[in-house]
Design a protein around this motif. Structure first.
Motif, short mmCIF file in Angstrom:
data_model
loop_
_atom_site.label_atom_id
_atom_site.label_comp_id
_atom_site.label_asym_id
_atom_site.label_seq_id
_atom_site.Cartn_x
_atom_site.Cartn_y
_atom_site.Cartn_z
N GLN A 188 8.46 1.89 -1.68
CA GLN A 188 8.10 3.08 -0.90
C GLN A 188 9.01 4.25 -1.25
O GLN A 188 8.56 5.38 -1.42
N GLY A 189 10.30 3.96 -1.38
CA GLY A 189 11.27 5.00 -1.74
C GLY A 189 11.01 5.56 -3.12
O GLY A 189 11.10 6.77 -3.34
N MET A 230 5.21 -1.86 4.23
CA MET A 230 4.03 -1.03 4.36
C MET A 230 2.88 -1.76 3.71
O MET A 230 2.98 -2.20 2.58
N MET A 231 1.81 -1.89 4.43
CA MET A 231 0.59 -2.51 3.92
C MET A 231 -0.42 -1.40 3.66
O MET A 231 -0.72 -0.62 4.55
N ILE A 232 -0.91 -1.32 2.45
CA ILE A 232 -1.90 -0.30 2.10
C ILE A 232 -3.24 -0.98 1.91
O ILE A 232 -3.42 -1.78 1.01
N ASP A 233 -4.17 -0.67 2.78
CA ASP A 233 -5.52 -1.20 2.71
C ASP A 233 -6.47 -0.01 2.68
O ASP A 233 -6.75 0.62 3.69
N CYS A 234 -6.94 0.32 1.51
CA CYS A 234 -7.80 1.50 1.34
C CYS A 234 -9.07 1.42 2.19
O CYS A 234 -9.60 2.44 2.60
N ASP A 235 -9.55 0.21 2.45
CA ASP A 235 -10.77 0.06 3.24
C ASP A 235 -10.58 0.51 4.68
O ASP A 235 -11.54 0.87 5.36
N SER A 236 -9.34 0.52 5.19
CA SER A 236 -9.11 0.94 6.57
C SER A 236 -8.51 2.34 6.66
O SER A 236 -8.16 2.80 7.75
N CYS A 237 -8.39 3.03 5.55
CA CYS A 237 -7.80 4.38 5.53
C CYS A 237 -8.81 5.39 6.10
O CYS A 237 -9.93 5.49 5.63
N THR A 238 -8.40 6.14 7.11
CA THR A 238 -9.28 7.13 7.72
C THR A 238 -9.40 8.40 6.88
O THR A 238 -10.27 9.23 7.14
N ALA A 239 -8.54 8.57 5.88
CA ALA A 239 -8.62 9.73 5.00
C ALA A 239 -9.42 9.42 3.73
O ALA A 239 -9.55 10.25 2.85
N VAL A 263 10.11 9.43 -4.07
CA VAL A 263 10.87 10.24 -5.04
C VAL A 263 9.95 10.80 -6.12
O VAL A 263 10.03 11.99 -6.46
N LEU A 264 9.08 9.96 -6.66
CA LEU A 264 8.15 10.42 -7.68
C LEU A 264 7.22 11.51 -7.14
O LEU A 264 6.97 12.52 -7.81
N ALA A 265 6.71 11.31 -5.94
CA ALA A 265 5.81 12.30 -5.33
C ALA A 265 6.57 13.59 -5.00
O ALA A 265 6.05 14.69 -5.22
N GLY A 266 7.78 13.44 -4.50
CA GLY A 266 8.58 14.62 -4.15
C GLY A 266 8.92 15.48 -5.35
O GLY A 266 9.10 16.70 -5.23
N SER A 267 9.00 14.87 -6.52
CA SER A 267 9.30 15.63 -7.73
C SER A 267 8.05 16.06 -8.48
O SER A 267 8.12 16.65 -9.55
N GLY A 268 6.88 15.74 -7.92
CA GLY A 268 5.63 16.19 -8.50
C GLY A 268 5.10 15.34 -9.64
O GLY A 268 4.16 15.72 -10.33
N LEU A 269 5.69 14.16 -9.86
CA LEU A 269 5.25 13.30 -10.96
C LEU A 269 4.00 12.50 -10.63
O LEU A 269 3.24 12.14 -11.54
N VAL A 270 3.79 12.17 -9.37
CA VAL A 270 2.58 11.47 -8.92
C VAL A 270 2.15 12.11 -7.61
O VAL A 270 2.95 12.74 -6.92
N PRO A 271 0.89 11.97 -7.25
CA PRO A 271 0.46 12.48 -5.95
C PRO A 271 1.07 11.65 -4.83
O PRO A 271 1.45 10.50 -5.04
N PRO A 272 1.18 12.20 -3.64
CA PRO A 272 1.73 11.45 -2.52
C PRO A 272 0.75 10.41 -2.01
O PRO A 272 -0.44 10.44 -2.33
N LEU A 273 1.27 9.49 -1.21
CA LEU A 273 0.42 8.51 -0.55
C LEU A 273 -0.35 9.24 0.54
O LEU A 273 0.24 9.90 1.41
#
Length: 61
Positions: free
Chosen positions: A40-41, A1-10, A45-55
Motif C-alpha cells: 500500500q505504501g 487492504m482487500m481490493i475487490d473490483c466487483d464491490s467497488c462503488t466507483a 509513493v508511486l501515485a504521489g509522484s505521478g508514476l501510476v494512477p492512484p487507487l
C-alpha cells in the motif's frame, strides 16, 4: 487492504484511472487482491509522484 473490483462503488468511469487497472492490464484478476502495508505504501509513493494512477477503490462501508 482487500481490493475487490466487483464491490467497488466507483467502478466504471473510475476504472480507467485506477492503479489496479493500470497494474493488471491486460488481465484483471477475477478475485480480490490483498495488499499488505508495504505494498500500500509503495503504491501511495508511486501515485504521489505521478508514476501510476492512484487507487480509486470506493466501498460502500
Amino acid at each position: 487492504m482487500m481490493i475487490d473490483c466487483d464491490s467497488c462503488t466507483a467502478r466504471g468511469d473510475a476504472c480507467s484511472d485506477c492503479v489496479v487497472t493500470f497494474l493488471t492490464i491486460p488481465v484483471r484478476p477475477s478475485v480480490a487482491v490483498e495488499l499488505d502495508l508495504a505494498e500500500q505504501g509503495a503504491i501511495a509513493v508511486l501515485a504521489g509522484s505521478g508514476l501510476v494512477p492512484p487507487l480509486r477503490l470506493a466501498t460502500g462501508l
